[in-house]
Design a protein around this motif. Structure first.
Motif, PDB file in Angstrom:
ATOM      1  N   GLN A  91      -0.282   4.588  -9.796  1.00  0.00           N
ATOM      2  CA  GLN A  91       0.511   3.354  -9.489  1.00  0.00           C
ATOM      3  C   GLN A  91       0.419   1.858 -10.225  1.00  0.00           C
ATOM      4  O   GLN A  91       1.680   2.185 -10.417  1.00  0.00           O
ATOM      5  CB  GLN A  91       0.722   3.318  -7.327  1.00  0.00           C
ATOM      6  CG  GLN A  91       1.949   2.663  -7.090  1.00  0.00           C
ATOM      7  CD  GLN A  91       1.820   0.939  -7.388  1.00  0.00           C
ATOM      8  OE1 GLN A  91       0.757  -0.032  -7.605  1.00  0.00           O
ATOM      9  NE2 GLN A  91       2.969  -0.091  -7.801  1.00  0.00           N
ATOM     10  N   GLN A 103       5.434   7.726  -3.965  1.00  0.00           N
ATOM     11  CA  GLN A 103       5.578   8.193  -1.608  1.00  0.00           C
ATOM     12  C   GLN A 103       5.005   9.265  -1.737  1.00  0.00           C
ATOM     13  O   GLN A 103       4.417   9.468  -1.199  1.00  0.00           O
ATOM     14  CB  GLN A 103       6.745   7.153  -2.278  1.00  0.00           C
ATOM     15  CG  GLN A 103       6.682   7.345  -0.033  1.00  0.00           C
ATOM     16  CD  GLN A 103       5.398   6.833   0.527  1.00  0.00           C
ATOM     17  OE1 GLN A 103       5.362   5.305  -0.054  1.00  0.00           O
ATOM     18  NE2 GLN A 103       5.161   6.904   1.540  1.00  0.00           N
ATOM     19  N   LEU A 148       1.556  10.197  -1.548  1.00  0.00           N
ATOM     20  CA  LEU A 148       1.131   9.345  -0.280  1.00  0.00           C
ATOM     21  C   LEU A 148       0.673  10.726   0.388  1.00  0.00           C
ATOM     22  O   LEU A 148      -0.223  10.764   1.252  1.00  0.00           O
ATOM     23  CB  LEU A 148       1.341   8.118  -0.198  1.00  0.00           C
ATOM     24  CG  LEU A 148       0.720   7.646  -1.812  1.00  0.00           C
ATOM     25  CD1 LEU A 148       2.200   5.671  -0.754  1.00  0.00           C
ATOM     26  CD2 LEU A 148      -0.603   6.907  -2.177  1.00  0.00           C
ATOM     27  N   ASP A 149       2.262  11.294   1.053  1.00  0.00           N
ATOM     28  CA  ASP A 149       2.631  11.879   1.936  1.00  0.00           C
ATOM     29  C   ASP A 149       1.506  12.716   1.579  1.00  0.00           C
ATOM     30  O   ASP A 149       0.931  13.343   3.000  1.00  0.00           O
ATOM     31  CB  ASP A 149       3.927  12.005   1.562  1.00  0.00           C
ATOM     32  CG  ASP A 149       5.098  10.200   2.195  1.00  0.00           C
ATOM     33  OD1 ASP A 149       3.824   9.786   2.293  1.00  0.00           O
ATOM     34  OD2 ASP A 149       5.834  10.332   1.672  1.00  0.00           O
ATOM     35  N   GLU A 189      -2.002  12.546   2.738  1.00  0.00           N
ATOM     36  CA  GLU A 189      -2.123  12.185   4.136  1.00  0.00           C
ATOM     37  C   GLU A 189      -1.999  13.133   5.047  1.00  0.00           C
ATOM     38  O   GLU A 189      -3.080  13.791   6.248  1.00  0.00           O
ATOM     39  CB  GLU A 189      -1.072  11.499   4.467  1.00  0.00           C
ATOM     40  CG  GLU A 189      -0.622  10.276   5.689  1.00  0.00           C
ATOM     41  CD  GLU A 189      -1.887   9.274   6.042  1.00  0.00           C
ATOM     42  OE1 GLU A 189      -2.798   8.662   4.443  1.00  0.00           O
ATOM     43  OE2 GLU A 189      -2.292   9.166   6.836  1.00  0.00           O
ATOM     44  N   ARG A 192       1.027  -1.117   0.157  1.00  0.00           N
ATOM     45  CA  ARG A 192       0.142   0.132  -0.433  1.00  0.00           C
ATOM     46  C   ARG A 192       0.894   1.392  -0.058  1.00  0.00           C
ATOM     47  O   ARG A 192       0.348   2.464   0.115  1.00  0.00           O
ATOM     48  CB  ARG A 192      -0.363  -0.020   1.160  1.00  0.00           C
ATOM     49  CG  ARG A 192      -0.393   0.237   2.875  1.00  0.00           C
ATOM     50  CD  ARG A 192      -1.252  -0.102   3.584  1.00  0.00           C
ATOM     51  NE  ARG A 192      -2.039   1.796   3.799  1.00  0.00           N
ATOM     52  CZ  ARG A 192      -3.563   2.078   3.299  1.00  0.00           C
ATOM     53  NH1 ARG A 192      -3.835   1.525   2.402  1.00  0.00           N
ATOM     54  NH2 ARG A 192      -2.871   3.492   3.869  1.00  0.00           N
ATOM     55  N   ASP A 193       2.100   0.884  -0.370  1.00  0.00           N
ATOM     56  CA  ASP A 193       2.907   2.256  -0.098  1.00  0.00           C
ATOM     57  C   ASP A 193       4.508   1.413  -0.119  1.00  0.00           C
ATOM     58  O   ASP A 193       4.466   0.201  -0.500  1.00  0.00           O
ATOM     59  CB  ASP A 193       3.327   3.112   0.963  1.00  0.00           C
ATOM     60  CG  ASP A 193       3.387   1.824   2.325  1.00  0.00           C
ATOM     61  OD1 ASP A 193       4.030   1.252   2.639  1.00  0.00           O
ATOM     62  OD2 ASP A 193       3.088   2.793   3.247  1.00  0.00           O
ATOM     63  N   LEU A 194       5.479   2.631  -0.267  1.00  0.00           N
ATOM     64  CA  LEU A 194       6.874   1.528  -0.812  1.00  0.00           C
ATOM     65  C   LEU A 194       7.353   1.415   0.174  1.00  0.00           C
ATOM     66  O   LEU A 194       7.862  -0.717  -0.181  1.00  0.00           O
ATOM     67  CB  LEU A 194       7.228   2.785  -0.261  1.00  0.00           C
ATOM     68  CG  LEU A 194       8.808   2.832  -1.476  1.00  0.00           C
ATOM     69  CD1 LEU A 194       9.510   2.013  -2.715  1.00  0.00           C
ATOM     70  CD2 LEU A 194       9.978   4.111  -0.991  1.00  0.00           C
ATOM     71  N   TRP A 196       5.997   2.964  -6.960  1.00  0.00           N
ATOM     72  CA  TRP A 196       6.040   3.616  -6.221  1.00  0.00           C
ATOM     73  C   TRP A 196       6.945   4.399  -5.320  1.00  0.00           C
ATOM     74  O   TRP A 196       6.865   5.109  -4.805  1.00  0.00           O
ATOM     75  CB  TRP A 196       6.092   2.197  -4.181  1.00  0.00           C
ATOM     76  CG  TRP A 196       4.648   1.085  -4.244  1.00  0.00           C
ATOM     77  CD1 TRP A 196       5.041   0.353  -4.429  1.00  0.00           C
ATOM     78  CD2 TRP A 196       3.317   1.501  -4.324  1.00  0.00           C
ATOM     79  NE1 TRP A 196       3.134  -0.942  -4.656  1.00  0.00           N
ATOM     80  CE2 TRP A 196       3.012   1.107  -3.800  1.00  0.00           C
ATOM     81  CE3 TRP A 196       2.706   3.168  -3.873  1.00  0.00           C
ATOM     82  CZ2 TRP A 196       1.754   0.410  -3.376  1.00  0.00           C
ATOM     83  CZ3 TRP A 196       1.806   3.013  -2.892  1.00  0.00           C
ATOM     84  CH2 TRP A 196       1.018   2.014  -3.166  1.00  0.00           C
ATOM     85  N   ARG A 233      -3.603   4.920  -5.777  1.00  0.00           N
ATOM     86  CA  ARG A 233      -3.325   3.285  -4.767  1.00  0.00           C
ATOM     87  C   ARG A 233      -3.447   2.670  -6.359  1.00  0.00           C
ATOM     88  O   ARG A 233      -3.492   1.973  -6.818  1.00  0.00           O
ATOM     89  CB  ARG A 233      -3.515   3.050  -3.626  1.00  0.00           C
ATOM     90  CG  ARG A 233      -2.294   4.153  -3.261  1.00  0.00           C
ATOM     91  CD  ARG A 233      -2.772   2.891  -1.358  1.00  0.00           C
ATOM     92  NE  ARG A 233      -1.622   3.775  -0.233  1.00  0.00           N
ATOM     93  CZ  ARG A 233      -1.850   4.408   0.232  1.00  0.00           C
ATOM     94  NH1 ARG A 233      -2.876   5.126   0.029  1.00  0.00           N
ATOM     95  NH2 ARG A 233      -0.931   5.342   1.556  1.00  0.00           N
TER      96      ARG A 233
END
Ligand SMILES: NC(=O)C1=CN([C@@H]2O[C@H](COP(=O)(O)OP(=O)(O)OC[C@H]3O[C@@H](n4cnc5c(N)ncnc54)[C@H](OP(=O)(O)O)[C@@H]3O)[C@@H](O)[C@H]2O)C=CC1
Ligand SMILES: O=C1O[C@H](COP(=O)(O)O)[C@@H](O)[C@H](O)[C@H]1O
Length: 502
Positions: free
Chosen positions: A237, A449, A452-453, A456, A151-153, A445, A233
């Motif tokens: 990705q 990433q 995603l950060d 978030e 679900r992430d790197l 990823w 995701r």
């Protein structure tokens, strides 16, 4: 050959895997004899299981007519074994059944394991295959796994480490069903088998590339997964970046799996990284509101069953991507994907540079750029937009589309082999060209990433868009900033006027 299917009682097996195996059997592409063993936690007799397989084929196969004799022979290959992925004794029972069938059918110990189960089980199953002895064969072994891969790197790397302790990289087939779509596979041929296209497939001639995967469906019954994943995701990705790699890769020295994957990897290595700060200017995220699609009212994302009513999950993502290599430097690649959009369409539009002297043509007439339009689904088609004089309109220069339709859904009423069929066949024959190599997955990823950060940490707005539209206006602005527009959107011209007036 033995084909072991984890998750044989699940949705994917029912809708895609069994019909694909059946179609391969009828096309004489399924090795014979073959032992197919389905797994699930419930108790089923072999006969019950065969009936389930038959039912799924009758419901989902692309073939409309079925011969009872052929169906019976096909089903004879199937056996069922109860297995809980955490129970090591169940793997021993499975090993006994696998060996028993290998002896009965006198087949080599060539074993394929297809993990059609939730991703949280991928590592435990791989390790149990290793520890139980299922993987210790005198022949070859292969592992096919579904998405998502981590679900992430960090989690992707952890998962890969575990898989690598049980299988070699060349034994792991990471499925990305977009790579099984005929038109995505055709990209390679389009570029490399046509000298005319090959000579203009670069920064000299291409102004920008637009990759769209829009869907009309919402989150459906998958809120539990989707609300944690989001479009970034779920689609970006993997599928979106795979389509980008396939479009932008350079001519491989040879057309084989390792050369093609090598070229795809180089594209990913040349992607300009997005920093958390860049995300605000290069990425657009959105979430759908209620609206109307094909005359039907549909709820907003937050009102969908199973979705957290305060969810910040992205159901739409658009991005401007730069590939810093000599072939693509200065050419923006735009991607966008979203749920509950106006139309279901996966397409790649290549806009060519327009260096025509407009005065030469006549009266400063606006001439549209040439476009290469590759429709991936639901229709499969390639078309070229050129400019031509329209004798019915005072000889005005107007764009015309020349279609090279590849669609042949009739194929004697049999339908076109779909992605799963192609990919399972490649898995059976060990051709990994259209599967994602670990390096591609890791680089994807790595690129994703920071996004995603930033999501978030809420560093960029979550634009709301009404269901039944082409997504938030911000996605149009992303192109307008470079003087471009999304091609083939009906509403774009109006939006452009609005943005320009602002
Ligand atoms: N469905 C789809 O359209 C798509 C699915 N995928 C991926 O495919 C995979 C499977 O998805 P899908 O078929 O929809 O999922 P389902 O929830 O429909 O099926 C899950 C399967 O896993 C089995 N299972 C669950 N827990 C256990 C356990 N502890 N031990 C053994 N088996 C278990 C279930 O069997 P039982 O309950 O009988 O034990 C069932 O066969 C997932 O990775 C998903 O992300 C990818 C793309 C599309
Ligand atoms: O992998 C996925 O793909 C589908 C879209 O696939 P398509 O073949 O219909 O274009 C998407 O709906 C789903 O959310 C995603 O998990």
């Amino acid at each position: 050959m033995t084909f072991v299917l984890f998750g044989a009682t699940g949705d994917l097996a029912k809708r895609k895997i069994f019909p694909a195996l059946y179609n391969l059997y009828l096309d004489q592409k399924l090795p014979q004899p073959i032992s197919i063993i389905g797994l699930g936690r419930g108790t089923l007799t072999h006969n019950d299981f065969q009936e389930k397989v038959k039912e799924s084929i009758l419901t989902f196969s692309r073939r409309l007519e079925h011969d009872a004799g052929e169906m019976g022979d096909f089903l004879e290959a199937f056996r069922y074994n109860t297995l809980d992925v955490n129970n090591t004794e169940d793997y021993q029972k499975l090993l006994q059944l696998v060996k028993q069938r290998e002896a009965e059918l006198q087949i080599k110990e060539n074993r394929m394991f297809y993990l059609s189960v939730a991703p949280k089980f991928f590592d435990i199953i791989a390790l149990n295959i290793r520890d139980s002895g299922l993987g210790a064969t005198n022949g070859w072994k292969r592992l096919m796994i579904e998405k998502p891969f981590g679900r992430d790197l960090q989690t992707a790397r952890q998962l890969n480490k575990k898989l690598s302790s049980a299988f070699e990289e060349e034994e792991i087939f990471r499925i990305d069903h977009y790579l099984g779509k005929p038109m995505v596979q055709n990209l390679e041929a389009l570029e490399f088998a046509n000298p005319v296209l090959q000579s203009i497939w670069n920064r000299e001639h291409i102004a920008n590339v637009q990759i769209t995967a829009s869907e009309t469906v919402g989150v459906e019954t998958r809120a539990g997964y989707y609300d944690q994943a989001g479009a970034i995701r779920d689609m970006v990705q993997n599928h979106m970046l795979q389509m980008l790699m396939m479009t932008a890769m350079n001519l491989p020295k040879k057309i084989n799996a390792s050369e093609i994957r090598n070229e795809k990897r180089k594209v990913m290595e040349a992607l300009r990284p997005v920093t958390k700060e860049d995300v605000q200017t290069q990425i657009v995220r959105g979430q759908y509101l209620s609206g109307e699609i094909n005359g039907q009212k549909v709820p907003g994302y937050k009102d969908e069953p199973g979705v957290d009513p305060s969810s910040n999950t992205d159901t739409f993502v658009a991005a401007r991507i730069w590939i810093d290599n000599p072939f693509w430097s200065g050419v923006p690649f735009y991607i966008r994907t979203g749920k509950r959009m106006k139309e279901k369409s996966t397409r790649i539009v290549i806009e060519f540079k327009n260096s025509l002297d407009l005065h030469y043509i006549n009266d400063n007439q606006k001439v549209e750029p040439n476009l290469l339009i590759i429709e991936i689904s639901p229709g499969e088609n390639v078309s070229l937009q050129l400019n031509s004089k329209n004798p019915m309109n005072n000889g005005k220069i107007e764009p015309v589309r020349i279609n090279f339709s590849c669609e042949d859904s009739s194929r004697n009423g049999l339908g076109v082999p779909e992605a799963y069929e192609r990919l399972i066949y490649d898995f059976l024959i060990g051709n990994s060209t259209f599967f994602a190599h670990w390096k591609e997955v890791e680089l994807s990823w790595e690129w994703v990433q920071p996004i995603l950060d930033a999501f978030e940490e809420n560093l960029l707005p979550l634009h709301e868009y009404s269901s039944g539209t082409y997504g938030p206006d911000a996605a149009n602005t992303l192109l307008l900033e470079n003087g471009f527009k999304w091609w083939l959107d009906e509403k774009v011209e109006e939006n452009k006027e609005k943005v320009l007036q602002k």
